[in-house]
Write a protein that holds these residues in place. Structure first.
Motif, PDB file in Angstrom:
ATOM      1  N   HIS A   5       0.864  -1.188   0.000  1.00 26.83           N
ATOM      2  CA  HIS A   5       0.000   0.000   0.000  1.00 26.83           C
ATOM      3  C   HIS A   5       0.899   1.236   0.000  1.00 26.83           C
ATOM      4  CE1 HIS A   5      -4.072   1.816   1.071  1.00 26.83           C
ATOM      5  NE2 HIS A   5      -3.241   2.847   1.072  1.00 26.83           N
ATOM      6  N   ARG A  12       0.530   2.314  -6.317  1.00 29.75           N
ATOM      7  CA  ARG A  12      -0.793   2.701  -6.797  1.00 29.75           C
ATOM      8  C   ARG A  12      -0.816   4.189  -7.126  1.00 29.75           C
ATOM      9  NH1 ARG A  12      -4.481   0.585  -2.163  1.00 29.75           N
ATOM     10  NH2 ARG A  12      -2.893  -1.042  -2.136  1.00 29.75           N
ATOM     11  N   ILE A  49      -5.809   3.699  -9.414  1.00 31.68           N
ATOM     12  CA  ILE A  49      -6.760   4.226  -8.427  1.00 31.68           C
ATOM     13  C   ILE A  49      -7.902   4.959  -9.123  1.00 31.68           C
ATOM     14  CG2 ILE A  49      -7.079   5.999  -6.645  1.00 31.68           C
ATOM     15  CD1 ILE A  49      -4.340   5.351  -5.581  1.00 31.68           C
ATOM     16  N   ASP A  89      -8.037   0.156  -7.422  1.00 30.97           N
ATOM     17  CA  ASP A  89      -8.310   0.584  -6.053  1.00 30.97           C
ATOM     18  C   ASP A  89      -9.336   1.720  -6.086  1.00 30.97           C
ATOM     19  OD1 ASP A  89      -8.112   1.201  -3.319  1.00 30.97           O
ATOM     20  OD2 ASP A  89      -6.232   2.304  -3.549  1.00 30.97           O
ATOM     21  N   THR A 120      -8.677  -3.924  -4.627  1.00 30.49           N
ATOM     22  CA  THR A 120      -8.416  -3.488  -3.265  1.00 30.49           C
ATOM     23  C   THR A 120      -9.131  -2.159  -3.081  1.00 30.49           C
ATOM     24  OG1 THR A 120      -6.713  -2.851  -1.657  1.00 30.49           O
ATOM     25  CG2 THR A 120      -6.213  -2.427  -3.972  1.00 30.49           C
ATOM     26  N   HIS A 154      -9.874   1.242  -0.370  1.00 27.88           N
ATOM     27  CA  HIS A 154      -9.739   2.003   0.870  1.00 27.88           C
ATOM     28  C   HIS A 154     -11.100   1.990   1.573  1.00 27.88           C
ATOM     29  CE1 HIS A 154      -6.099   3.589  -1.004  1.00 27.88           C
ATOM     30  NE2 HIS A 154      -5.818   4.298   0.077  1.00 27.88           N
ATOM     31  N   ALA A 167     -13.800  -6.548  -3.215  1.00 26.59           N
ATOM     32  CA  ALA A 167     -12.448  -6.375  -2.682  1.00 26.59           C
ATOM     33  C   ALA A 167     -11.948  -7.642  -2.009  1.00 26.59           C
ATOM     34  CB  ALA A 167     -12.416  -5.215  -1.696  1.00 26.59           C
TER      35      ALA A 167
END
Length: 335
Positions: free
Chosen positions: A12, A98, A139, A167, A195, A197, A216
């Protein structure tokens, strides 16, 4: 403290949150961009954390000057290359970088798909020069809304063969995950990992939504997952990884004090959790610091630290063959 018989891995790590302050300064001069200070030392507090911020959005503002100076595709390529060099200098063997191509493109209206290509090119040049392995995660910046995220996704999918995952990042509280279900249906159809947040600015319901609706298999931060025991049990059962970032969670105000961080609860509940940097240039830290912080703050012994490192290998978006190669190459070289 970390186990030097296992590779250091950062899963990350924001490429656009790791633009060197000196590079921001140099690009501003090159591109005739006016900065808020005429002295570099006085400029540093605008792009680095000097005290813990009130919330996530205040923290994210520290990233803005880094992208404001990206006026050409070559600038984007440069910071991508430097990110690879920084990974190498930090002693990291494998990283998943990312980036939000719209965020990088927006100030100077660069073509978003071309920004993706420039990042890919910069990373490719970097790995030729530095012996590290890098994969890229695109992202979608939820802060800019649903339509912009679709533009961003279109640009990323144009280069999907050079990405391992997508993401969702940004303002989790005001742009909840349910707005982006259709986006991640497209991601699944593109056979990319996911993935998200979640559980950073919002509660465990955001983590549930990321898993159930967006697909996710890893959660970025996921701090508030500890508030729901059934969620932690589900994450354990289904090997949903938690990308934990201790210093970042403190600096964003997600936790007020490090002793409130739930990483020990995650470990006790056998969650697949690992340590990561998040935005190292902004935070003024690197990955080894995070392991030392975990050792000092939570009294983690070498066995626990080693498990965190092994978790990173297991959670990574590498194939099983690549995971074996990464571990065996490192161990052989270190003997």
């Amino acid at each position: 403290m970390y186990n030097n018989q296992l590779p250091l891995i950062d899963l990350h790590r924001h490429l656009d949150g790791n633009i060197r302050p000196q590079t921001i300064w140099q690009l501003a001069q090159k591109n005739n961009i006016t900065l808020p200070e005429i002295n570099f030392e006085k400029f540093l507090p605008h792009v680095t954390i000097t005290h813990n911020e009130a919330d996530l959005l205040a923290f994210l503002k520290k990233l803005d000057w880094g992208v404001k100076v990206l006026s050409t595709l070559d600038d984007c390529k440069r910071i991508a290359f430097e990110n690879v060099e920084d990974v190498y200098q930090a002693g990291i063997r494998y990283a998943e970088l990312r980036f939000s191509p719209y965020y990088m493109a927006m100030t100077h209206q660069l073509p978003v798909a071309d920004v993706v290509a420039a990042v890919i090119d910069g990373v490719a040049q970097g790995v030729k020069q530095f012996p590290v392995k890098i994969n890229l995660i695109g992202i979608l910046s939820r802060t800019f809304g649903v339509e912009i995220c679709q533009q961003e996704l279109d640009a990323l999918l144009t280069h999907k063969n050079h990405l391992v995952a997508i993401d969702l990042a940004g303002d989790e509280y005001n742009f909840p995950g349910h707005l982006f279900v259709e986006h991640f249906t497209q991601v699944k159809n593109a056979d990319l990992h996911i993935t998200v947040h979640a559980g950073e600015a919002a509660g465990p319901e955001s983590v549930w939504q990321a898993i159930n609706d967006l697909g996710a298999t890893r959660i970025g931060h996921g701090v508030n997952s500890y508030k729901d025991e059934s969620l932690m049990a589900y994450m354990h059962k289904h090997s949903i990884g938690v990308e934990s970032c201790l210093t970042s969670n403190l600096q964003t105000g997600t936790v007020k004090h490090l002793n409130e961080h739930p990483i020990t609860t995650f470990i006790e509940n056998q969650l697949l959790v690992c340590l990561n940097t998040d935005d190292p240039a902004v935070e003024g830290i690197e990955l080894k610091h995070e392991f030392e912080l975990a050792h000092q703050s939570f009294n983690f012994d070498l066995q626990t630290i080693s498990q965190l490192q092994q978790n990173a290998i297991d959670m990574s978006f590498l194939s099983n063959a690549e995971k074996r190669t990464l571990t065996s190459e490192f161990t052989t070289k270190d003997l």
